[in-house]
Design a protein around this motif. Structure first.
Motif, PDB file in Angstrom:
ATOM      1  N   LEU A  45       0.715   3.668   4.181  1.00 28.07           N
ATOM      2  CA  LEU A  45       1.496   3.080   5.361  1.00 28.07           C
ATOM      3  C   LEU A  45       0.151   2.882   5.962  1.00 28.07           C
ATOM      4  O   LEU A  45       0.551   1.592   7.062  1.00 28.07           O
ATOM      5  CB  LEU A  45       2.348   4.070   5.260  1.00 28.07           C
ATOM      6  CG  LEU A  45       3.376   3.348   7.164  1.00 28.07           C
ATOM      7  CD1 LEU A  45       4.080   1.528   6.491  1.00 28.07           C
ATOM      8  CD2 LEU A  45       4.753   4.307   7.677  1.00 28.07           C
ATOM      9  N   LEU A  46      -0.438   3.472   6.544  1.00 24.14           N
ATOM     10  CA  LEU A  46      -1.975   3.835   7.778  1.00 24.14           C
ATOM     11  C   LEU A  46      -2.298   2.675   6.619  1.00 24.14           C
ATOM     12  O   LEU A  46      -3.090   2.122   7.797  1.00 24.14           O
ATOM     13  CB  LEU A  46      -2.306   4.766   7.921  1.00 24.14           C
ATOM     14  CG  LEU A  46      -1.581   6.364   8.762  1.00 24.14           C
ATOM     15  CD1 LEU A  46      -1.547   6.831   8.936  1.00 24.14           C
ATOM     16  CD2 LEU A  46      -0.983   5.515  10.432  1.00 24.14           C
ATOM     17  N   ALA A  47      -3.304   3.038   6.094  1.00 26.24           N
ATOM     18  CA  ALA A  47      -4.043   1.597   5.168  1.00 26.24           C
ATOM     19  C   ALA A  47      -3.638   0.543   4.922  1.00 26.24           C
ATOM     20  O   ALA A  47      -4.124   0.264   5.436  1.00 26.24           O
ATOM     21  CB  ALA A  47      -4.631   2.026   3.794  1.00 26.24           C
ATOM     22  N   GLY A  48      -2.500  -0.049   4.552  1.00 27.32           N
ATOM     23  CA  GLY A  48      -1.898  -1.293   4.604  1.00 27.32           C
ATOM     24  C   GLY A  48      -1.353  -1.719   5.723  1.00 27.32           C
ATOM     25  O   GLY A  48      -1.663  -3.310   6.287  1.00 27.32           O
ATOM     26  N   VAL A 107       4.929  12.891   0.675  1.00 26.80           N
ATOM     27  CA  VAL A 107       4.626  12.615   1.617  1.00 26.80           C
ATOM     28  C   VAL A 107       3.318  12.293   2.245  1.00 26.80           C
ATOM     29  O   VAL A 107       3.171  10.750   3.049  1.00 26.80           O
ATOM     30  CB  VAL A 107       5.317  13.838   2.156  1.00 26.80           C
ATOM     31  CG1 VAL A 107       4.874  13.589   4.064  1.00 26.80           C
ATOM     32  CG2 VAL A 107       6.818  13.785   2.319  1.00 26.80           C
ATOM     33  N   PRO A 108       2.476  13.111   1.993  1.00 26.40           N
ATOM     34  CA  PRO A 108       0.513  12.042   2.339  1.00 26.40           C
ATOM     35  C   PRO A 108       0.613  11.335   1.613  1.00 26.40           C
ATOM     36  O   PRO A 108       0.155  10.371   2.635  1.00 26.40           O
ATOM     37  CB  PRO A 108      -0.008  13.734   1.712  1.00 26.40           C
ATOM     38  CG  PRO A 108       1.013  14.753   2.048  1.00 26.40           C
ATOM     39  CD  PRO A 108       2.258  14.107   1.748  1.00 26.40           C
ATOM     40  N   TYR A 150       0.878  -1.325   0.063  1.00 28.42           N
ATOM     41  CA  TYR A 150       0.248   0.369   0.088  1.00 28.42           C
ATOM     42  C   TYR A 150       0.891   1.247   0.202  1.00 28.42           C
ATOM     43  O   TYR A 150       0.126   1.896  -0.856  1.00 28.42           O
ATOM     44  CB  TYR A 150      -1.007   0.100   1.362  1.00 28.42           C
ATOM     45  CG  TYR A 150      -1.886  -0.965   1.216  1.00 28.42           C
ATOM     46  CD1 TYR A 150      -2.126  -2.075   0.583  1.00 28.42           C
ATOM     47  CD2 TYR A 150      -3.367  -0.509   1.396  1.00 28.42           C
ATOM     48  CE1 TYR A 150      -3.524  -3.030   0.229  1.00 28.42           C
ATOM     49  CE2 TYR A 150      -4.643  -1.466   0.879  1.00 28.42           C
ATOM     50  CZ  TYR A 150      -4.610  -2.401   1.085  1.00 28.42           C
ATOM     51  OH  TYR A 150      -5.862  -3.375   0.567  1.00 28.42           O
ATOM     52  N   THR A 151       1.662   0.874   0.987  1.00 24.97           N
ATOM     53  CA  THR A 151       2.858   1.920   1.195  1.00 24.97           C
ATOM     54  C   THR A 151       3.641   2.642  -0.404  1.00 24.97           C
ATOM     55  O   THR A 151       3.770   3.894  -1.413  1.00 24.97           O
ATOM     56  CB  THR A 151       4.248   2.483   1.824  1.00 24.97           C
ATOM     57  OG1 THR A 151       3.585   1.922   3.110  1.00 24.97           O
ATOM     58  CG2 THR A 151       4.370   3.209   1.723  1.00 24.97           C
ATOM     59  N   VAL A 152       4.343   1.728  -1.214  1.00 20.61           N
ATOM     60  CA  VAL A 152       4.245   1.456  -2.719  1.00 20.61           C
ATOM     61  C   VAL A 152       3.276   2.312  -3.858  1.00 20.61           C
ATOM     62  O   VAL A 152       3.285   3.405  -4.617  1.00 20.61           O
ATOM     63  CB  VAL A 152       5.169   0.287  -3.591  1.00 20.61           C
ATOM     64  CG1 VAL A 152       5.511   0.802  -5.067  1.00 20.61           C
ATOM     65  CG2 VAL A 152       6.134   0.339  -2.711  1.00 20.61           C
ATOM     66  N   ILE A 153       2.705   1.672  -3.082  1.00 26.91           N
ATOM     67  CA  ILE A 153       0.746   2.184  -4.473  1.00 26.91           C
ATOM     68  C   ILE A 153       1.455   3.279  -4.143  1.00 26.91           C
ATOM     69  O   ILE A 153       0.528   4.922  -5.007  1.00 26.91           O
ATOM     70  CB  ILE A 153      -0.129   0.937  -4.985  1.00 26.91           C
ATOM     71  CG1 ILE A 153       0.325  -0.193  -5.198  1.00 26.91           C
ATOM     72  CG2 ILE A 153      -1.146   1.796  -5.156  1.00 26.91           C
ATOM     73  CD1 ILE A 153      -0.697  -1.496  -4.368  1.00 26.91           C
ATOM     74  N   ALA A 154       0.156   3.963  -2.674  1.00 25.18           N
ATOM     75  CA  ALA A 154      -0.343   5.202  -2.564  1.00 25.18           C
ATOM     76  C   ALA A 154       0.722   6.577  -2.969  1.00 25.18           C
ATOM     77  O   ALA A 154       0.888   7.591  -3.292  1.00 25.18           O
ATOM     78  CB  ALA A 154      -0.057   4.954  -1.510  1.00 25.18           C
ATOM     79  N   THR A 155       2.330   5.705  -2.673  1.00 24.49           N
ATOM     80  CA  THR A 155       3.468   7.172  -2.757  1.00 24.49           C
ATOM     81  C   THR A 155       3.942   6.712  -5.254  1.00 24.49           C
ATOM     82  O   THR A 155       3.367   8.177  -5.080  1.00 24.49           O
ATOM     83  CB  THR A 155       5.399   6.806  -1.945  1.00 24.49           C
ATOM     84  OG1 THR A 155       4.067   6.154  -0.994  1.00 24.49           O
ATOM     85  CG2 THR A 155       6.009   7.468  -2.934  1.00 24.49           C
ATOM     86  N   GLY A 156       3.496   6.389  -5.372  1.00 31.47           N
ATOM     87  CA  GLY A 156       3.345   6.199  -6.609  1.00 31.47           C
ATOM     88  C   GLY A 156       2.355   7.031  -7.295  1.00 31.47           C
ATOM     89  O   GLY A 156       1.982   7.933  -7.733  1.00 31.47           O
ATOM     90  N   LEU A 157       1.043   6.685  -6.715  1.00 33.34           N
ATOM     91  CA  LEU A 157      -0.092   7.337  -7.447  1.00 33.34           C
ATOM     92  C   LEU A 157       0.023   8.888  -6.730  1.00 33.34           C
ATOM     93  O   LEU A 157      -0.157  10.339  -7.921  1.00 33.34           O
ATOM     94  CB  LEU A 157      -1.033   7.174  -7.106  1.00 33.34           C
ATOM     95  CG  LEU A 157      -1.580   5.056  -7.233  1.00 33.34           C
ATOM     96  CD1 LEU A 157      -2.764   4.635  -6.853  1.00 33.34           C
ATOM     97  CD2 LEU A 157      -2.350   5.656  -8.393  1.00 33.34           C
TER      98      LEU A 157
END
Length: 161
Positions: free
Chosen positions: A140-143, A133-134, A108-115
């Motif tokens: 990270l939190l969602a994952g 950063v957000p 989730y961290t990788v996907i959210a950061t990429g998006l």
């Protein structure tokens, strides 16, 4: 637990008498014994577990030697334990503690950061870090939360390695 797994556990514990408690924890001896017990439980209905039994019997002296001293046996013990754990995970649905917390947290961290990075291209006047950063934190939190939920289900079903 049947006689076979009890005999294996007794043999391994006899081989490991005098070994430091830290070494036993580091080399995951308790996990190894739990996996042996589960292999014995599932050997009646799982042909892979039945085929692993002779391999486990052969590995007991080498496992004890691997824990006591450095050498090739240690790498062989690690491969053997990994093979057993992989079979328990894929074949029977047993997972290590916090498996989903770590896996989904990373994914989730990788996907959210990429998006978030891609969204930053829509607003070129704003610094990309204001999106990345957000996105990193949200992923990270969602994952972690989703992974903790799945890990709780694994624990509730008593499917920990």
């Amino acid at each position: 637990m049947t006689e076979w797994s009890q005999n294996i556990a007794v043999r391994l514990k006899q081989e490991l008498t005098g070994v430091n408690e830290k070494d036993l924890r580091f080399f995951r001896v308790e996990e190894y014994l739990r996996i042996i017990r589960r292999v014995d439980e599932f050997s009646g209905e799982c042909k892979d577990c039945n085929q692993l039994k002779p391999e486990i019997e052969q590995q007991i002296p080498a496992a004890a030697k691997a824990i006591k001293q450095v050498g090739r046996e240690r790498a062989a013990y690690d491969r053997h334990l990994d093979k057993l754990a992989r079979h328990m995970k894929n074949g029977h649905g047993f997972y290590p503690p916090y498996y989903y917390t770590y896996s989904l947290g990373f994914l989730y961290t990788v996907i959210a950061t990429g998006l978030a990075f891609l969204v930053s291209f829509l607003f070129p006047a704003i610094d990309p870090w204001m999106f990345v950063v957000p996105g990193f934190i949200a992923g990270l939190l969602a994952g972690q939360l989703k992974g903790a939920q799945k890990d709780a289900k694994v624990r509730a079903n008593n499917k920990l390695l």
